[in-house]
Write a protein that holds these residues in place. Structure first.
Motif, PDB file in Angstrom:
ATOM      1  N   TYR A  47     -44.264 -11.874  -0.466  1.00 54.13           N
ATOM      2  CA  TYR A  47     -45.438 -10.991  -0.533  1.00 54.13           C
ATOM      3  C   TYR A  47     -45.208  -9.858   0.465  1.00 54.13           C
ATOM      4  CZ  TYR A  47     -50.331  -9.605   0.355  1.00 54.13           C
ATOM      5  OH  TYR A  47     -51.496  -8.902   0.527  1.00 54.13           O
ATOM      6  N   PHE A  48     -45.142  -8.619  -0.028  1.00 54.91           N
ATOM      7  CA  PHE A  48     -44.804  -7.470   0.804  1.00 54.91           C
ATOM      8  C   PHE A  48     -46.047  -6.615   1.054  1.00 54.91           C
ATOM      9  CE2 PHE A  48     -40.952  -8.603  -1.541  1.00 54.91           C
ATOM     10  CZ  PHE A  48     -40.035  -8.733  -0.512  1.00 54.91           C
ATOM     11  N   ILE A  49     -46.154  -6.090   2.275  1.00 50.97           N
ATOM     12  CA  ILE A  49     -47.279  -5.216   2.634  1.00 50.97           C
ATOM     13  C   ILE A  49     -46.745  -4.043   3.464  1.00 50.97           C
ATOM     14  CG2 ILE A  49     -48.983  -7.071   2.599  1.00 50.97           C
ATOM     15  CD1 ILE A  49     -48.832  -7.129   5.653  1.00 50.97           C
ATOM     16  N   PRO A  50     -47.406  -2.867   3.392  1.00 49.15           N
ATOM     17  CA  PRO A  50     -46.971  -1.719   4.210  1.00 49.15           C
ATOM     18  C   PRO A  50     -47.349  -1.903   5.675  1.00 49.15           C
ATOM     19  CG  PRO A  50     -48.890  -1.147   2.887  1.00 49.15           C
ATOM     20  CD  PRO A  50     -48.467  -2.505   2.434  1.00 49.15           C
ATOM     21  N   GLU A  51     -46.584  -1.289   6.567  1.00 50.76           N
ATOM     22  CA  GLU A  51     -46.788  -1.461   8.000  1.00 50.76           C
ATOM     23  C   GLU A  51     -48.079  -0.834   8.502  1.00 50.76           C
ATOM     24  OE1 GLU A  51     -43.905   0.657  10.329  1.00 50.76           O
ATOM     25  OE2 GLU A  51     -43.701   2.227   8.820  1.00 50.76           O
ATOM     26  N   ALA A 105     -46.806 -12.695   5.049  1.00 46.36           N
ATOM     27  CA  ALA A 105     -46.438 -11.458   4.369  1.00 46.36           C
ATOM     28  C   ALA A 105     -45.257 -10.812   5.084  1.00 46.36           C
ATOM     29  CB  ALA A 105     -47.621 -10.494   4.323  1.00 46.36           C
ATOM     30  N   PHE A 106     -44.424 -10.127   4.319  1.00 44.06           N
ATOM     31  CA  PHE A 106     -43.300  -9.370   4.870  1.00 44.06           C
ATOM     32  C   PHE A 106     -43.749  -7.913   5.012  1.00 44.06           C
ATOM     33  CE2 PHE A 106     -41.472 -13.028   2.760  1.00 44.06           C
ATOM     34  CZ  PHE A 106     -40.504 -13.457   3.658  1.00 44.06           C
ATOM     35  N   VAL A 107     -43.649  -7.388   6.225  1.00 45.31           N
ATOM     36  CA  VAL A 107     -44.079  -6.023   6.513  1.00 45.31           C
ATOM     37  C   VAL A 107     -42.900  -5.082   6.284  1.00 45.31           C
ATOM     38  CG1 VAL A 107     -45.083  -4.490   8.238  1.00 45.31           C
ATOM     39  CG2 VAL A 107     -45.699  -6.927   8.226  1.00 45.31           C
ATOM     40  N   VAL A 108     -43.113  -4.057   5.468  1.00 48.32           N
ATOM     41  CA  VAL A 108     -42.041  -3.100   5.154  1.00 48.32           C
ATOM     42  C   VAL A 108     -42.434  -1.715   5.637  1.00 48.32           C
ATOM     43  CG1 VAL A 108     -41.234  -4.413   3.166  1.00 48.32           C
ATOM     44  CG2 VAL A 108     -42.989  -2.663   2.846  1.00 48.32           C
ATOM     45  N   ASP A 109     -41.422  -0.901   5.998  1.00 48.55           N
ATOM     46  CA  ASP A 109     -41.683   0.462   6.437  1.00 48.55           C
ATOM     47  C   ASP A 109     -41.689   1.398   5.238  1.00 48.55           C
ATOM     48  OD1 ASP A 109     -39.050   0.823   5.715  1.00 48.55           O
ATOM     49  OD2 ASP A 109     -38.295   0.893   7.770  1.00 48.55           O
ATOM     50  N   GLU A 110     -41.737   2.713   5.509  1.00 49.53           N
ATOM     51  CA  GLU A 110     -41.851   3.685   4.431  1.00 49.53           C
ATOM     52  C   GLU A 110     -40.616   3.716   3.538  1.00 49.53           C
ATOM     53  OE1 GLU A 110     -41.860   7.749   5.890  1.00 49.53           O
ATOM     54  OE2 GLU A 110     -41.145   7.035   7.841  1.00 49.53           O
ATOM     55  N   TYR A 111     -39.503   3.169   4.017  1.00 50.97           N
ATOM     56  CA  TYR A 111     -38.278   3.130   3.217  1.00 50.97           C
ATOM     57  C   TYR A 111     -38.112   1.815   2.460  1.00 50.97           C
ATOM     58  CZ  TYR A 111     -37.298   7.103   6.241  1.00 50.97           C
ATOM     59  OH  TYR A 111     -37.382   8.296   6.924  1.00 50.97           O
ATOM     60  N   ILE A 157     -42.591  -9.952   9.953  1.00 47.27           N
ATOM     61  CA  ILE A 157     -43.524 -10.750   9.164  1.00 47.27           C
ATOM     62  C   ILE A 157     -44.843 -10.881   9.924  1.00 47.27           C
ATOM     63  CG2 ILE A 157     -41.725 -12.076   7.983  1.00 47.27           C
ATOM     64  CD1 ILE A 157     -42.344 -14.389   9.925  1.00 47.27           C
ATOM     65  N   ILE A 158     -45.880 -11.175   9.179  1.00 48.30           N
ATOM     66  CA  ILE A 158     -47.190 -11.433   9.771  1.00 48.30           C
ATOM     67  C   ILE A 158     -47.836 -12.575   9.001  1.00 48.30           C
ATOM     68  CG2 ILE A 158     -48.330  -9.708   8.322  1.00 48.30           C
ATOM     69  CD1 ILE A 158     -50.280  -9.203  10.609  1.00 48.30           C
ATOM     70  N   THR A 159     -48.551 -13.417   9.691  1.00 50.20           N
ATOM     71  CA  THR A 159     -49.220 -14.557   9.062  1.00 50.20           C
ATOM     72  C   THR A 159     -50.729 -14.453   9.248  1.00 50.20           C
ATOM     73  OG1 THR A 159     -49.136 -15.960  11.040  1.00 50.20           O
ATOM     74  CG2 THR A 159     -47.215 -16.004   9.558  1.00 50.20           C
ATOM     75  N   LEU A 160     -51.431 -15.228   8.465  1.00 51.57           N
ATOM     76  CA  LEU A 160     -52.889 -15.291   8.603  1.00 51.57           C
ATOM     77  C   LEU A 160     -53.267 -15.757  10.001  1.00 51.57           C
ATOM     78  CD1 LEU A 160     -55.753 -15.200   7.424  1.00 51.57           C
ATOM     79  CD2 LEU A 160     -55.391 -17.520   6.551  1.00 51.57           C
ATOM     80  N   GLU A 161     -52.486 -16.701  10.542  1.00 50.83           N
ATOM     81  CA  GLU A 161     -52.772 -17.208  11.885  1.00 50.83           C
ATOM     82  C   GLU A 161     -52.647 -16.114  12.941  1.00 50.83           C
ATOM     83  OE1 GLU A 161     -50.910 -18.683   9.668  1.00 50.83           O
ATOM     84  OE2 GLU A 161     -52.051 -20.531   9.256  1.00 50.83           O
TER      85      GLU A 161
END
Length: 429
Positions: A280-284, A303-309, A315-319
């Motif tokens: 699951y990818f999300i923008p930074e 979720a995996f945090v991706v940059d503009e490229y 990564i970031i978690t609900l916790e």
């Protein structure tokens, strides 16, 4: 009726009018001093006094109109009666003395005292007084309407919108002040949680993510036995699974799925791959309060945090988001201070990969985290280069001494804070 017999009557009437003036004055102050949010709460609880006051406050021009008309009427009538009493008692108007005495009486007993009481106890005054105000508003409505009509025309002549909305909405900063002022009613822990919730919209996932260099995951190209050993020793509930490096992530393995695998005597990479949840990818730049909702709506916890490229930054978690609200879940002091180590001389040895938010929260500092997110980034940003030897620098009231540099990364820095000195006024001049 002779003059002597009318003096007691007029005196009693004057006293009554002073009390009437006090009623109008206290009513005005109490109505304007009510806590609007408590009033709305009581209205939802079907409190009759609150419902009556709420209806009056829906048209504040009419409410103030009837109060001021009543107050001015009784004050003018009081002046006339006081003059009549002076004529009968002294034989002449005694205008100056009458004016001074009546002004003091009105000021003390009909203005200052009742308004002070009403400001201190608005609910005790407003709810009972609204009973008579409702009746007076109906009786004096034509006069109130005419006075307000003229007033609105004058207001428009000055270019002011007389139909401005009565907006009692609070901004986040105003709500923060309300929480601070409610310290006596809200426990310190609950107060901190409320303030942290307000901060969620100002913080993005980029501020609290686990950087890619610190991600613990499973490389499918490793030996299967090494993978199983890693799974058996992990302390995480979910592990990213990738091929060769994190940029080639294929999914997330939940530890509850491992139970299905261990029942098999021959586990291979395909078995592990079948148990993966899709990444699951999300923008930074996603705000934390938005991501909290996205986790809930998508039923995801990592979720995996991706940059503009499109490259993975971490990564970031609900916790992680919940910890921003309630604080660290761990009670292990060693775990909570992995990156910040206090020294005997009052300084701190800090890991270069520690986030500035983590440092600020642990030490109650205010390091600038607008651009750089880690201590390494902040120091490099200020030096404008990657140091190849231990150096020291000052960043406002904060001092940093680089202790270890490895692989173009500041691994450890010694930091301390030197508050700005107070100006020496005695030496001036």
């Amino acid at each position: 009726m002779d003059a002597d017999s009318t003096v007691p009557f007029l005196t009693g009437l004057l006293i009554f009018l002073v009390f009437a003036s006090a009623y109008f004055s206290s009513s005005e102050t109490s109505m304007m001093s009510l806590n609007r949010y408590r009033l709305k709460h009581l209205v939802r609880q079907k409190h009759h006094g609150a419902m009556r006051v709420s209806r009056l406050l829906e048209a504040p021009d009419k409410l103030l109109g009837v109060i001021l008309i009543g107050n001015n009427f009784v004050n003018l009538l009081s002046a006339s009666i006081a003059t009549s009493i002076a004529i009968q008692v002294f034989g002449n108007p005694e205008t100056v003395l009458t004016t001074v005495v009546l002004t003091l009486v009105i000021l003390i007993f009909a203005e200052i005292t009742p308004k002070t009481i009403a400001a201190l106890h608005p609910e005790r005054i407003a709810y009972p007084s609204s009973l008579l105000l409702v009746v007076l508003l109906k009786v004096l409505y034509p006069l109130v309407w005419m006075a307000n009509r003229v007033s609105h025309l004058l207001i428009r002549a000055f270019g002011i919108n007389s139909v401005a909305g009565n907006d009692h909405q609070l901004s986040p900063e105003e709500l923060r002040t309300v929480v601070h002022e409610s310290a006596q009613m809200i426990p310190a822990q609950g107060q901190g949680m409320l303030l942290n919730v307000l901060d969620l919209e100002k913080v993005t996932v980029n501020d609290i993510l686990v950087p890619r260099s610190e991600i613990t995951g499973i490389d499918l190209e490793d030996d299967v036995n090494d993978i199983l050993t890693q799974i058996g020793n992990t302390q995480h509930t979910r592990l990213p699974v990738y091929k060769k490096d994190i940029d080639h992530v294929v999914g997330v393995l939940h530890m509850r799925s491992v139970g299905k695998l261990v029942q098999s005597s021959d586990i291979n990479r395909e078995d592990i791959t079948r148990e993966l949840d899709p990444p699951y990818f999300i923008p930074e730049s996603t705000p934390l309060h938005t991501q909290l909702f996205n986790f809930q709506s998508n039923r995801k916890r990592l979720a995996f945090v991706v940059d503009e490229y499109g490259d993975i930054k971490g990564i970031i978690t609900l916790e992680d988001i919940l910890e921003e609200i309630v604080g660290e879940f761990t009670t292990d002091i060693a775990d909570s201070s992995l990156d910040v180590h206090p020294q005997a001389d009052g300084t701190y040895l800090i890991d270069g990969t520690a986030t500035l938010r983590e440092i600020n929260r642990a030490l109650d500092w205010e390091l600038d985290s607008d651009t750089a997110k880690t201590l390494n980034g902040l120091i490099v940003e200020n030096l404008e280069s990657i140091p190849d030897s231990p150096v020291g620098l000052q960043m406002g009231e904060y001092f940093a001494e680089i202790v270890q540099v490895k692989d173009n990364l500041i691994k450890t820095a010694r930091m301390w804070r030197q508050p700005a000195a107070e100006p020496d006024h005695e030496s001036d001049g």
